[in-house]
Write an enzyme that holds these catalytic residues in place. Structure first.
Site, mmCIF file in Angstrom:
data_model
loop_
_atom_site.group_PDB
_atom_site.id
_atom_site.type_symbol
_atom_site.label_atom_id
_atom_site.label_comp_id
_atom_site.label_asym_id
_atom_site.label_seq_id
_atom_site.Cartn_x
_atom_site.Cartn_y
_atom_site.Cartn_z
ATOM 1 N N GLU A 1 -12.692 6.075 4.687
ATOM 2 C CA GLU A 1 -12.395 5.074 3.665
ATOM 3 C C GLU A 1 -13.210 5.296 2.401
ATOM 4 O O GLU A 1 -12.716 5.135 1.288
ATOM 5 C CB GLU A 1 -12.630 3.660 4.206
ATOM 6 C CG GLU A 1 -11.588 3.214 5.226
ATOM 7 C CD GLU A 1 -10.170 3.221 4.664
ATOM 8 O OE1 GLU A 1 -10.003 3.187 3.427
ATOM 9 O OE2 GLU A 1 -9.222 3.273 5.456
ATOM 10 N N TYR B 1 -12.213 -4.047 -0.778
ATOM 11 C CA TYR B 1 -11.188 -3.220 -0.133
ATOM 12 C C TYR B 1 -11.724 -2.536 1.120
ATOM 13 O O TYR B 1 -11.129 -2.618 2.198
ATOM 14 C CB TYR B 1 -10.613 -2.165 -1.094
ATOM 15 C CG TYR B 1 -9.929 -1.089 -0.278
ATOM 16 C CD1 TYR B 1 -8.703 -1.347 0.320
ATOM 17 C CD2 TYR B 1 -10.567 0.121 0.007
ATOM 18 C CE1 TYR B 1 -8.095 -0.419 1.155
ATOM 19 C CE2 TYR B 1 -9.965 1.058 0.837
ATOM 20 C CZ TYR B 1 -8.739 0.780 1.406
ATOM 21 O OH TYR B 1 -8.164 1.679 2.235
ATOM 22 N N ASP C 1 -5.239 -2.669 -1.609
ATOM 23 C CA ASP C 1 -5.608 -1.458 -2.354
ATOM 24 C C ASP C 1 -4.556 -1.221 -3.426
ATOM 25 O O ASP C 1 -3.628 -2.017 -3.599
ATOM 26 C CB ASP C 1 -5.710 -0.257 -1.408
ATOM 27 C CG ASP C 1 -4.341 0.293 -1.085
ATOM 28 O OD1 ASP C 1 -3.423 -0.519 -0.888
ATOM 29 O OD2 ASP C 1 -4.165 1.519 -1.034
ATOM 30 N N CYS D 1 6.992 4.269 -2.325
ATOM 31 C CA CYS D 1 6.901 3.398 -3.504
ATOM 32 C C CYS D 1 5.749 3.880 -4.385
ATOM 33 O O CYS D 1 4.799 3.161 -4.659
ATOM 34 C CB CYS D 1 6.685 1.949 -3.064
ATOM 35 S SG CYS D 1 6.925 0.727 -4.365
ATOM 36 N N CYS E 1 13.301 5.210 -4.106
ATOM 37 C CA CYS E 1 13.950 3.981 -3.643
ATOM 38 C C CYS E 1 15.063 4.272 -2.637
ATOM 39 O O CYS E 1 15.377 3.431 -1.794
ATOM 40 C CB CYS E 1 14.473 3.192 -4.830
ATOM 41 S SG CYS E 1 13.181 2.690 -6.001
ATOM 42 N N CYS F 1 13.657 4.015 0.729
ATOM 43 C CA CYS F 1 12.815 2.831 0.968
ATOM 44 C C CYS F 1 13.474 1.861 1.943
ATOM 45 O O CYS F 1 14.630 1.455 1.735
ATOM 46 C CB CYS F 1 12.525 2.106 -0.343
ATOM 47 S SG CYS F 1 11.467 0.659 -0.129
ATOM 48 N N CYS G 1 13.980 -5.675 -2.429
ATOM 49 C CA CYS G 1 12.951 -5.491 -3.457
ATOM 50 C C CYS G 1 13.321 -6.243 -4.736
ATOM 51 O O CYS G 1 14.360 -5.972 -5.362
ATOM 52 C CB CYS G 1 12.786 -3.997 -3.760
ATOM 53 S SG CYS G 1 11.623 -3.636 -5.099
#
Length: 321
Positions: free
Chosen positions: A40, A123, A141, A196, A203, A206, A212
Site C-alpha cells: 500500500e 486511505y 482512493d 473506468c 465503457c 464496464c 452509470c
DNA sequence: AATCCGTGGCG
DNA sequence: TCGCCAAGGAT
C-alpha cells in the site's frame, strides 16, 4: 439519492465482474499483513507494474517489520530504487520501527492504530485494515473517487480534493457484510484501474455502464476549473531526484564533485542537499562527502569515496538547470 | 487550503 | 511531442 435496490444491483454487478476480471497481484490473497502494508505504501502514487518487482525484493529481504527495522534506513532508501517519492521508504522504515517497539513486531490491525504510523494517512489506514485484516471500512482512493463521481454524480472527474459528500457517498455504498465490504472496496478500485480509467474509460467493458449516471447524461466533459499539473523541468524535485540517484547507485560515500555533475547549479544543488539532509534522506559526512543515512552501521565502512565520473552522463540523465 | 514531494509511460 | 496521470501524505 439511491434506492436499496439500486445499491444491491451495483454490488452484484461489481462483485461479479471482479470475480471474473480481477488481476492476480502478489499482495492479494495469501500475503501477510506486512506484505499488504508495504504494497500500500509503495502504491501511493506509483503504478502497479513498477511496484511489483520492488515489492518482491523487499519481501525477500525483509519478510517482517522487525527485519526491516534492524536495517539502516539508507538501505530502505536504496532498495526503494526508482519508485519515486523516496521519503516513503524512510517512513516505511520508521513504521517498521514503531511496529517493533510499540506493536509487538506486528502490523496493528485497527484503522486508528494504523493512522498513527508514519506515512499512513486515511486511505492507507483503511486499505490495510480492509485488505490485510478484513475490516469493514470505507476505502477512498483516486480510483474509487473517479468511479463514484461518474457512476453516481454524473461527473467525469471528482473534485480536486476529497469532499464530505464524496466520503458520505462512498460510506453509504459499502456493503453491511464484513467480507463483502472488503471485496467491494477492492472491486471498485479495480474497476477504476482497469475499466473506468481517467484518460480513456472502456465503457463497453464496464459492468455498470447501463447504471452509470455519467453515461446516462451523455458523458459530459469536465466543466470545473482546469486540473493543474505539476511542473517538473527545472524544479527542486528534479534536482533532488538526480542527487539521490547518485547516492543510491554508489556503494559508499559520494563527493560533492560527483553530486555537482548531477546538478551543476550550485545554489540549487546546495539548497536541495540541505533539504535532503533535513528530510533524513541524506547523511552529511566530513570533508564534503555524503551518503545514504546510517550506511555505516549496515556493514564495514567503505574506504574510498566515489569520485566524479570523468565522462559526464548524457544530459537528459542529469538535472539540466 | 495550497504546495511540495519522484518517476516513467502513455494518449 | 508533451501534458496528464498513477492504490497519497505531510505541512
Amino acid at each position: 439519492m439511491s434506492t436499496p435496490h439500486e445499491a444491491a444491483q451495483l454490488h452484484s454487478r461489481l462483485l461479479g465482474w471482479f470475480a471474473e476480471a480481477a488481476r492476480e497481484l502478489p499482495w492479494r490473497g495469501g500475503a501477510t499483513p506486512w506484505g499488504v502494508f508495504v504494497s500500500e505504501v509503495m502504491l501511493q502514487q506509483t503504478p502497479v507494474v513498477r511496484v511489483e518487482p520492488v515489492w518482491h525484493e523487499w519481501m525477500r529481504r525483509w519478510p517482517t517489520p522487525t527485519a526491516l527495522a534492524a536495517e539502516a534506513p539508507g538501505e530502505a532508501v536504496r532498495a526503494w530504487g526508482r519508485l519515486g517519492y523516496p521519503r516513503r521508504a524512510l517512513r516505511l522504515h520508521a513504521a517498521a520501527t514503531a511496529m517493533r517497539d510499540e506493536h509487538g513486531g506486528e502490523v496493528p490491525p485497527t484503522e486508528a492504530e494504523l493512522l498513527t504510523l508514519p506515512g499512513v494517512g486515511v486511505y492507507t489506514a483503511a486499505a490495510v485494515a480492509a485488505f490485510a485484516f478484513g475490516e469493514r471500512t470505507t476505502v477512498v482512493d483516486t480510483n474509487i473517487r473517479r468511479v463514484l463521481a461518474r457512476a453516481r454524480s454524473a461527473q467525469q472527474y471528482p473534485a480536486p480534493a476529497l469532499t464530505r459528500a464524496e466520503l458520505a457517498l462512498a460510506a453509504s455504498l459499502v456493503p453491511e457484510d464484513r467480507e463483502e465490504a472488503a471485496t467491494w472496496n477492492v472491486a471498485v478500485m479495480e474497476l477504476g484501474a482497469l475499466v473506468c480509467t481517467a484518460r480513456s474509460p472502456q465503457c463497453d467493458a464496464c459492468p455498470i455502464a447501463d447504471l452509470c449516471a455519467w453515461r446516462l447524461a451523455g458523458s459530459p466533459a469536465h466543466d470545473g476549473p482546469p486540473r493543474r499539473g505539476q511542473a517538473w523541468h527545472g524544479t527542486d524535485r528534479q534536482a533532488r531526484g538526480a542527487l539521490l540517484a547518485v547516492l543510491r547507485e554508489s556503494d559508499g560515500p559520494v563527493t560533492r564533485a560527483a553530486l555537482a555533475a548531477a546538478v551543476p547549479d550550485e545554489v540549487r544543488r546546495e539548497r536541495c542537499l540541505d533539504g535532503l539532509v533535513s528530510d533524513g534522506l541524506v547523511e552529511p559526512l566530513a570533508r564534503g562527502r555524503f551518503q545514504l543515512p546510517g550506511a555505516s552501521q549496515a556493514g564495514p565502512a567503505p574506504e574510498r569515496a566515489v569520485e566524479a565520473p570523468a565522462v559526464p552522463e548524457p544530459a537528459e540523465a542529469r538535472y539540466a538547470g
